[in-house]
Design a protein around this motif. Structure first.
Motif, PDB file in Angstrom:
ATOM      1  N   ASP A  23       0.876  -1.170   0.000  1.00 25.38           N
ATOM      2  CA  ASP A  23       0.000   0.000   0.000  1.00 25.38           C
ATOM      3  C   ASP A  23       0.907   1.212   0.000  1.00 25.38           C
ATOM      4  O   ASP A  23       1.746   1.374   0.884  1.00 25.38           O
ATOM      5  CB  ASP A  23      -0.882  -0.025   1.251  1.00 25.38           C
ATOM      6  CG  ASP A  23      -1.829   1.156   1.324  1.00 25.38           C
ATOM      7  OD1 ASP A  23      -1.739   2.070   0.485  1.00 25.38           O
ATOM      8  OD2 ASP A  23      -2.660   1.167   2.236  1.00 25.38           O
ATOM      9  N   SER A  24       0.769   2.080  -0.981  1.00 29.10           N
ATOM     10  CA  SER A  24       1.658   3.237  -1.087  1.00 29.10           C
ATOM     11  C   SER A  24       1.372   4.292  -0.031  1.00 29.10           C
ATOM     12  O   SER A  24       2.143   5.222   0.131  1.00 29.10           O
ATOM     13  CB  SER A  24       1.562   3.864  -2.475  1.00 29.10           C
ATOM     14  OG  SER A  24       0.328   4.544  -2.621  1.00 29.10           O
ATOM     15  N   GLY A  25       0.243   4.159   0.683  1.00 24.53           N
ATOM     16  CA  GLY A  25      -0.101   5.133   1.705  1.00 24.53           C
ATOM     17  C   GLY A  25      -0.725   6.398   1.144  1.00 24.53           C
ATOM     18  O   GLY A  25      -0.980   7.345   1.847  1.00 24.53           O
ATOM     19  N   GLY A  28      -5.078   5.013  -0.803  1.00 27.39           N
ATOM     20  CA  GLY A  28      -5.382   3.619  -1.104  1.00 27.39           C
ATOM     21  C   GLY A  28      -4.689   3.071  -2.326  1.00 27.39           C
ATOM     22  O   GLY A  28      -5.039   2.003  -2.805  1.00 27.39           O
ATOM     23  N   ASP A  29      -3.721   3.806  -2.885  1.00 31.12           N
ATOM     24  CA  ASP A  29      -2.998   3.301  -4.049  1.00 31.12           C
ATOM     25  C   ASP A  29      -2.195   2.066  -3.671  1.00 31.12           C
ATOM     26  O   ASP A  29      -1.709   1.945  -2.560  1.00 31.12           O
ATOM     27  CB  ASP A  29      -2.044   4.364  -4.606  1.00 31.12           C
ATOM     28  CG  ASP A  29      -2.773   5.570  -5.175  1.00 31.12           C
ATOM     29  OD1 ASP A  29      -4.005   5.537  -5.259  1.00 31.12           O
ATOM     30  OD2 ASP A  29      -2.090   6.539  -5.536  1.00 31.12           O
ATOM     31  N   ILE A  30      -2.058   1.137  -4.603  1.00 32.55           N
ATOM     32  CA  ILE A  30      -1.336  -0.112  -4.372  1.00 32.55           C
ATOM     33  C   ILE A  30      -0.209  -0.203  -5.395  1.00 32.55           C
ATOM     34  O   ILE A  30      -0.431  -0.039  -6.598  1.00 32.55           O
ATOM     35  CB  ILE A  30      -2.272  -1.318  -4.526  1.00 32.55           C
ATOM     36  CG1 ILE A  30      -3.405  -1.228  -3.499  1.00 32.55           C
ATOM     37  CG2 ILE A  30      -1.493  -2.618  -4.369  1.00 32.55           C
ATOM     38  CD1 ILE A  30      -4.535  -2.185  -3.762  1.00 32.55           C
ATOM     39  N   VAL A  31       1.002  -0.469  -4.920  1.00 37.38           N
ATOM     40  CA  VAL A  31       2.157  -0.659  -5.796  1.00 37.38           C
ATOM     41  C   VAL A  31       2.467  -2.147  -5.818  1.00 37.38           C
ATOM     42  O   VAL A  31       2.525  -2.787  -4.773  1.00 37.38           O
ATOM     43  CB  VAL A  31       3.380   0.138  -5.274  1.00 37.38           C
ATOM     44  CG1 VAL A  31       4.578  -0.066  -6.183  1.00 37.38           C
ATOM     45  CG2 VAL A  31       3.048   1.618  -5.151  1.00 37.38           C
ATOM     46  N   PHE A  32       2.649  -2.717  -7.018  1.00 40.06           N
ATOM     47  CA  PHE A  32       2.942  -4.141  -7.112  1.00 40.06           C
ATOM     48  C   PHE A  32       3.846  -4.424  -8.310  1.00 40.06           C
ATOM     49  O   PHE A  32       3.962  -3.615  -9.219  1.00 40.06           O
ATOM     50  CB  PHE A  32       1.654  -4.966  -7.212  1.00 40.06           C
ATOM     51  CG  PHE A  32       0.838  -4.710  -8.466  1.00 40.06           C
ATOM     52  CD1 PHE A  32       0.937  -5.563  -9.550  1.00 40.06           C
ATOM     53  CD2 PHE A  32      -0.019  -3.628  -8.537  1.00 40.06           C
ATOM     54  CE1 PHE A  32       0.191  -5.337 -10.692  1.00 40.06           C
ATOM     55  CE2 PHE A  32      -0.771  -3.390  -9.667  1.00 40.06           C
ATOM     56  CZ  PHE A  32      -0.670  -4.249 -10.759  1.00 40.06           C
TER      57      PHE A  32
END
Length: 50
Positions: A23-25, A28-32
């Protein structure tokens, strides 16, 4: 009986070709990482603010 919502991060973590899900903080963005590339799944507010 109400069903629980599944978080996108949980779905990404369960996929065998996906790694490093965080979770990028930021809203709610998600880095994968998938297929050797790093991606960002960004959440944006709709017209109603959700």
């Amino acid at each position: 009986m109400a069903e629980e919502a599944t978080r996108p991060a949980d779905i990404l973590q369960a996929h065998p070709d996906t790694s490093d899900v965080t979770d990028s903080g930021r809203h709610g963005d998600i880095v994968f990482t998938a297929g050797g590339n790093t991606w960002v799944l960004d959440s944006q507010s709709g017209a109603d603010g959700e």
